[in-house]
Design a protein around this motif. Sequence first.
Motif, PDB file in Angstrom:
ATOM      1  N   ARG A 114       0.834  -1.207   0.000  1.00 48.30           N
ATOM      2  CA  ARG A 114       0.000   0.000   0.000  1.00 48.30           C
ATOM      3  C   ARG A 114       0.871   1.261   0.000  1.00 48.30           C
ATOM      4  N   TRP A 148      -6.265  -4.671  -3.379  1.00 47.68           N
ATOM      5  CA  TRP A 148      -7.608  -4.596  -2.794  1.00 47.68           C
ATOM      6  C   TRP A 148      -8.108  -5.989  -2.415  1.00 47.68           C
ATOM      7  N   CYS A 151      -6.355  -7.420   0.572  1.00 44.08           N
ATOM      8  CA  CYS A 151      -6.765  -6.726   1.798  1.00 44.08           C
ATOM      9  C   CYS A 151      -8.228  -6.985   2.137  1.00 44.08           C
ATOM     10  N   GLU A 153     -10.815  -6.164   0.303  1.00 43.27           N
ATOM     11  CA  GLU A 153     -11.669  -5.078  -0.178  1.00 43.27           C
ATOM     12  C   GLU A 153     -12.361  -5.493  -1.483  1.00 43.27           C
ATOM     13  N   ASP A 155     -15.530  -5.421  -2.281  1.00 41.35           N
ATOM     14  CA  ASP A 155     -16.513  -4.442  -2.770  1.00 41.35           C
ATOM     15  C   ASP A 155     -15.825  -3.359  -3.607  1.00 41.35           C
ATOM     16  N   ARG A 156     -14.671  -2.914  -3.145  1.00 41.23           N
ATOM     17  CA  ARG A 156     -13.938  -1.879  -3.878  1.00 41.23           C
ATOM     18  C   ARG A 156     -13.497  -2.392  -5.252  1.00 41.23           C
TER      19      ARG A 156
END
Length: 170
Positions: A114, A148, A151, A153, A155-156
């Motif tokens: 990140r 993403w 991690c 994520e 939905d992202r």
Amino acid sequence: VARQPAVAISFMGVTANFMIGAGQLQEALQVTQQAMLLGNKLGDMVLPDVGWPTACQAEILREWNQLNAARSLALQAISQCEQTQSMASLAFINRAYAVLLRVSLSRGELDAARSALQEFERVNMSTNQPYSSYTRSFFTTVDQVKLWLACGELDRAMCWAEELDQGKRY
């Protein structure tokens, strides 16, 4: 080469980059080694342009799962590239941060990945919009989605894919 070593090193880095994309890793390694030797022939001074082939060599080592050496070379490439300010050096730094992002993902170091992505974006903001979009799509888009997903994520990542499907560009 004798008159313009920085130009030669840059072209060797570009060549190595395309060779990596074509899966010619051994050949690309030889080109990066030649470029790095050329950049080191000036005595104690190392040309900052050596950062480009150094980043390419880090990518090769990542492909071979030599992740500690790849990380070390990616950090070295960033350091070399930061020694000068030019449009070319920004491209080289972007390449190095993109490699560091991939190495960090391969090592499972999500915070480091990140951070590398954030640094890539910070450097990228200092370029013009068309070039910024190009470098992002060329160097980090896939890895950003991988980050993403790693991690959690989802939905992202799904939102990004839906927006891409609807024709929106990043």
